[in-house]
Design a protein around this motif. Structure first.
Motif, PDB file in Angstrom:
ATOM      1  N   PRO A  85      61.289  71.394  92.012  1.00  4.54           N
ATOM      2  CA  PRO A  85      60.204  71.867  92.887  1.00  4.54           C
ATOM      3  C   PRO A  85      59.212  72.764  92.151  1.00  4.54           C
ATOM      4  O   PRO A  85      59.604  73.770  91.554  1.00  4.54           O
ATOM      5  N   GLN A  86      57.952  72.384  92.202  1.00  5.76           N
ATOM      6  CA  GLN A  86      56.887  73.133  91.538  1.00  5.76           C
ATOM      7  C   GLN A  86      55.877  73.620  92.584  1.00  5.76           C
ATOM      8  O   GLN A  86      55.439  72.845  93.432  1.00  5.76           O
ATOM      9  N   VAL A  87      55.538  74.893  92.492  1.00  7.25           N
ATOM     10  CA  VAL A  87      54.660  75.529  93.472  1.00  7.25           C
ATOM     11  C   VAL A  87      53.520  76.237  92.738  1.00  7.25           C
ATOM     12  O   VAL A  87      53.742  76.846  91.689  1.00  7.25           O
ATOM     13  N   MET A  88      52.327  76.167  93.294  1.00  9.08           N
ATOM     14  CA  MET A  88      51.161  76.725  92.616  1.00  9.08           C
ATOM     15  C   MET A  88      50.541  77.871  93.415  1.00  9.08           C
ATOM     16  O   MET A  88      50.383  77.784  94.629  1.00  9.08           O
ATOM     17  N   THR A  89      50.191  78.935  92.701  1.00  2.00           N
ATOM     18  CA  THR A  89      49.427  80.019  93.294  1.00  2.00           C
ATOM     19  C   THR A  89      48.007  79.990  92.739  1.00  2.00           C
ATOM     20  O   THR A  89      47.792  79.809  91.533  1.00  2.00           O
ATOM     21  N   ILE A  90      47.039  80.141  93.612  1.00  3.67           N
ATOM     22  CA  ILE A  90      45.619  80.199  93.253  1.00  3.67           C
ATOM     23  C   ILE A  90      45.170  81.617  93.592  1.00  3.67           C
ATOM     24  O   ILE A  90      44.900  81.930  94.759  1.00  3.67           O
ATOM     25  N   ALA A  91      45.128  82.493  92.602  1.00  2.00           N
ATOM     26  CA  ALA A  91      44.945  83.909  92.905  1.00  2.00           C
ATOM     27  C   ALA A  91      44.531  84.685  91.666  1.00  2.00           C
ATOM     28  O   ALA A  91      44.435  84.135  90.568  1.00  2.00           O
ATOM     29  N   LYS A 117      54.227  70.533  94.649  1.00  2.00           N
ATOM     30  CA  LYS A 117      54.672  70.116  95.976  1.00  2.00           C
ATOM     31  C   LYS A 117      54.154  71.018  97.099  1.00  2.00           C
ATOM     32  O   LYS A 117      54.259  70.666  98.278  1.00  2.00           O
ATOM     33  N   ALA A 118      53.623  72.158  96.735  1.00  2.00           N
ATOM     34  CA  ALA A 118      53.001  73.068  97.706  1.00  2.00           C
ATOM     35  C   ALA A 118      52.215  74.103  96.927  1.00  2.00           C
ATOM     36  O   ALA A 118      52.501  74.371  95.757  1.00  2.00           O
ATOM     37  N   ALA A 119      51.231  74.691  97.587  1.00  2.00           N
ATOM     38  CA  ALA A 119      50.403  75.700  96.920  1.00  2.00           C
ATOM     39  C   ALA A 119      50.003  76.776  97.918  1.00  2.00           C
ATOM     40  O   ALA A 119      50.137  76.609  99.138  1.00  2.00           O
ATOM     41  N   LYS A 120      49.521  77.876  97.378  1.00  2.00           N
ATOM     42  CA  LYS A 120      49.033  78.963  98.233  1.00  2.00           C
ATOM     43  C   LYS A 120      47.813  79.615  97.598  1.00  2.00           C
ATOM     44  O   LYS A 120      47.644  79.577  96.374  1.00  2.00           O
ATOM     45  N   THR A 121      46.970  80.181  98.421  1.00  2.00           N
ATOM     46  CA  THR A 121      45.819  80.923  97.922  1.00  2.00           C
ATOM     47  C   THR A 121      46.044  82.410  98.143  1.00  2.00           C
ATOM     48  O   THR A 121      46.776  82.829  99.041  1.00  2.00           O
ATOM     49  N   GLY A 122      45.379  83.193  97.306  1.00  2.00           N
ATOM     50  CA  GLY A 122      45.370  84.636  97.461  1.00  2.00           C
ATOM     51  C   GLY A 122      43.931  85.112  97.543  1.00  2.00           C
ATOM     52  O   GLY A 122      43.091  84.477  98.166  1.00  2.00           O
ATOM     53  N   MET A 123      43.620  86.184  96.855  1.00  2.00           N
ATOM     54  CA  MET A 123      42.279  86.747  96.872  1.00  2.00           C
ATOM     55  C   MET A 123      41.291  85.817  96.167  1.00  2.00           C
ATOM     56  O   MET A 123      41.460  85.499  94.984  1.00  2.00           O
ATOM     57  N   LEU A 124      40.268  85.375  96.904  1.00  2.00           N
ATOM     58  CA  LEU A 124      39.189  84.559  96.348  1.00  2.00           C
ATOM     59  C   LEU A 124      37.902  85.352  96.521  1.00  2.00           C
ATOM     60  O   LEU A 124      37.436  85.557  97.644  1.00  2.00           O
ATOM     61  N   ALA A 125      37.344  85.792  95.424  1.00  2.00           N
ATOM     62  CA  ALA A 125      36.378  86.890  95.427  1.00  2.00           C
ATOM     63  C   ALA A 125      35.051  86.613  96.121  1.00  2.00           C
ATOM     64  O   ALA A 125      34.482  87.505  96.744  1.00  2.00           O
ATOM     65  N   ASP A 126      34.522  85.385  96.009  1.00  2.00           N
ATOM     66  CA  ASP A 126      33.191  85.149  96.549  1.00  2.00           C
ATOM     67  C   ASP A 126      33.057  83.719  97.060  1.00  2.00           C
ATOM     68  O   ASP A 126      33.964  82.895  96.935  1.00  2.00           O
ATOM     69  N   ASP A 168      33.910  76.994  85.463  1.00  2.00           N
ATOM     70  CA  ASP A 168      34.275  75.844  84.631  1.00  2.00           C
ATOM     71  C   ASP A 168      35.679  76.014  84.051  1.00  2.00           C
ATOM     72  O   ASP A 168      36.405  75.031  83.871  1.00  2.00           O
ATOM     73  N   PHE A 169      36.065  77.250  83.779  1.00  2.00           N
ATOM     74  CA  PHE A 169      37.428  77.510  83.311  1.00  2.00           C
ATOM     75  C   PHE A 169      38.437  77.231  84.432  1.00  2.00           C
ATOM     76  O   PHE A 169      39.493  76.629  84.201  1.00  2.00           O
ATOM     77  N   ILE A 170      38.107  77.658  85.645  1.00  2.00           N
ATOM     78  CA  ILE A 170      38.986  77.419  86.783  1.00  2.00           C
ATOM     79  C   ILE A 170      39.122  75.920  87.047  1.00  2.00           C
ATOM     80  O   ILE A 170      40.221  75.419  87.325  1.00  2.00           O
ATOM     81  N   SER A 192      50.241  78.504  88.008  1.00  2.00           N
ATOM     82  CA  SER A 192      49.152  79.363  88.476  1.00  2.00           C
ATOM     83  C   SER A 192      47.773  78.873  88.064  1.00  2.00           C
ATOM     84  O   SER A 192      47.584  78.376  86.956  1.00  2.00           O
ATOM     85  N   VAL A 193      46.836  79.043  88.985  1.00  2.00           N
ATOM     86  CA  VAL A 193      45.416  78.943  88.692  1.00  2.00           C
ATOM     87  C   VAL A 193      44.854  80.351  88.833  1.00  2.00           C
ATOM     88  O   VAL A 193      44.746  80.884  89.940  1.00  2.00           O
ATOM     89  N   MET A 194      44.556  80.973  87.707  1.00  2.00           N
ATOM     90  CA  MET A 194      44.050  82.344  87.725  1.00  2.00           C
ATOM     91  C   MET A 194      42.552  82.333  88.023  1.00  2.00           C
ATOM     92  O   MET A 194      41.792  81.611  87.400  1.00  2.00           O
ATOM     93  N   THR A 195      42.152  83.142  89.002  1.00  2.00           N
ATOM     94  CA  THR A 195      40.746  83.188  89.410  1.00  2.00           C
ATOM     95  C   THR A 195      40.061  84.478  88.994  1.00  2.00           C
ATOM     96  O   THR A 195      38.838  84.530  88.907  1.00  2.00           O
ATOM     97  N   ALA A 196      40.841  85.529  88.759  1.00  2.00           N
ATOM     98  CA  ALA A 196      40.273  86.835  88.408  1.00  2.00           C
ATOM     99  C   ALA A 196      41.359  87.692  87.782  1.00  2.00           C
ATOM    100  O   ALA A 196      42.541  87.358  87.845  1.00  2.00           O
ATOM    101  N   CYS A 197      40.956  88.796  87.170  1.00  2.00           N
ATOM    102  CA  CYS A 197      41.897  89.761  86.595  1.00  2.00           C
ATOM    103  C   CYS A 197      41.545  91.153  87.114  1.00  2.00           C
ATOM    104  O   CYS A 197      40.369  91.536  87.152  1.00  2.00           O
TER     105      CYS A 197
END
Length: 275
Positions: free
Chosen positions: A12-18, A82-91, A66-68, A44-49
């Motif tokens: 099982p693989q899970v992705m965070t977009i945050a 198999k599932a993903a979740k979002t966190g803070m998306l800045a704009d 373009d990096f994202i 993970s898909v990193m959107t900010a630091c």
């Protein structure tokens, strides 16, 4: 010998977009802590630091779109999420980017943690970004997990009692979110109980109640709740049970404090037992 592709992606693989939270208490780090303890593989898909510690956040930077896009493309080309979740998306532009990529690739059911307002009621997004989130991201949610103030903002109403929270949850479902976990008010110093309302796609609804634990170690509670739901969905757990497991997971992590940080500390992800 080349490994069979199906076998390579059976786990099982899970992705965070945050965003990345440097002190490890919230954001992507809290999601990955949760994934690890729930025995799923975290991607993970990193959107900010964010640069910060238990005293506060002191700097932040958003990553180029373009990096994202490349992060999404590389994950889709090699893994079976198999599932993903979002966190803070800045704009607004970032939210649109995430929505576009989620529609382009198959990343399974989406758990939306609508990081719009703090647990104290302070706005985190500009109004234009909020509108984009409500119009484009909320309809993609298999599960949405707003805090008390986010439910008020999304439903465009004041919540004064249990009936109001029920009404707000139904409004969120009407916006397109299939299943709603509407968290109750958590800020009364005399509070002894926490009550969250759950509305499922089937029409079934119920309350989740637990004793209120007064502590400053609550960083990452919303991240961890949504991450645990996503992890359980990826393992094949049905939505209702995934929500119940996640609520118990976070409660246990709050009740069993961990001595990290001098001020506002993290919850203890290692306290709950994983199955």
């Amino acid at each position: 010998m080349k490994r069979d592709v199906f076998m390579a992606n059976e786990y099982p693989q899970v992705m965070t977009i945050a965003g990345s939270d440097s002190d490890g208490s919230a954001g992507m780090q809290a999601d990955l802590h949760t994934f690890f303890t729930r025995k799923v593989y975290g991607i993970s898909v990193m959107t900010a630091c964010v640069a910060g510690n238990s005293y506060g956040i002191h700097a932040s930077i958003s990553l180029p779109l373009d990096f994202i896009n490349q992060e999404f493309a590389d994950i889709a080309a090699d893994f079976k999420v198999k599932a993903a979740k979002t966190g803070m998306l800045a704009d607004s532009s970032l939210i649109k980017n995430v929505v576009q990529n989620y529609k382009e690739y198959d990343f399974g059911p989406l758990v939306v943690d609508p990081v719009i307002m703090t647990k104290h009621g302070n706005m985190l997004l500009e109004e234009s970004a909020f509108e984009t989130l409500r119009e484009l991201l909320v309809p993609l949610a298999t599960v949405i997990t707003p805090n008390f103030y986010e439910s008020e903002k999304l439903a465009d109403m004041k919540i004064n009692n249990d009936d109001d929270l029920v009404t707000a949850a139904h409004k969120l479902q009407q916006m397109g979110a299939k299943n709603v976990v509407a968290k109750g008010y958590h800020q009364d110093s005399n509070q002894t109980e926490v009550r969250d309302f759950v509305l499922l796609e089937s029409g079934k609804s119920f309350w989740l109640s637990a004793p209120y634990h007064h502590t400053t170690h609550i960083n990452g509670t919303g991240d961890s709740l949504s991450a645990c739901i996503a992890a359980e969905i990826a393992k094949g757990t049905d939505i209702e049970q995934a929500i119940r497991i996640a609520k118990n997971y976070v409660n246990t992590a709050i009740w069993n404090e961990i001595a990290v940080g001098h001020k506002f500390g993290p919850i203890n992800h290692w306290a709950p037992k994983s199955e």
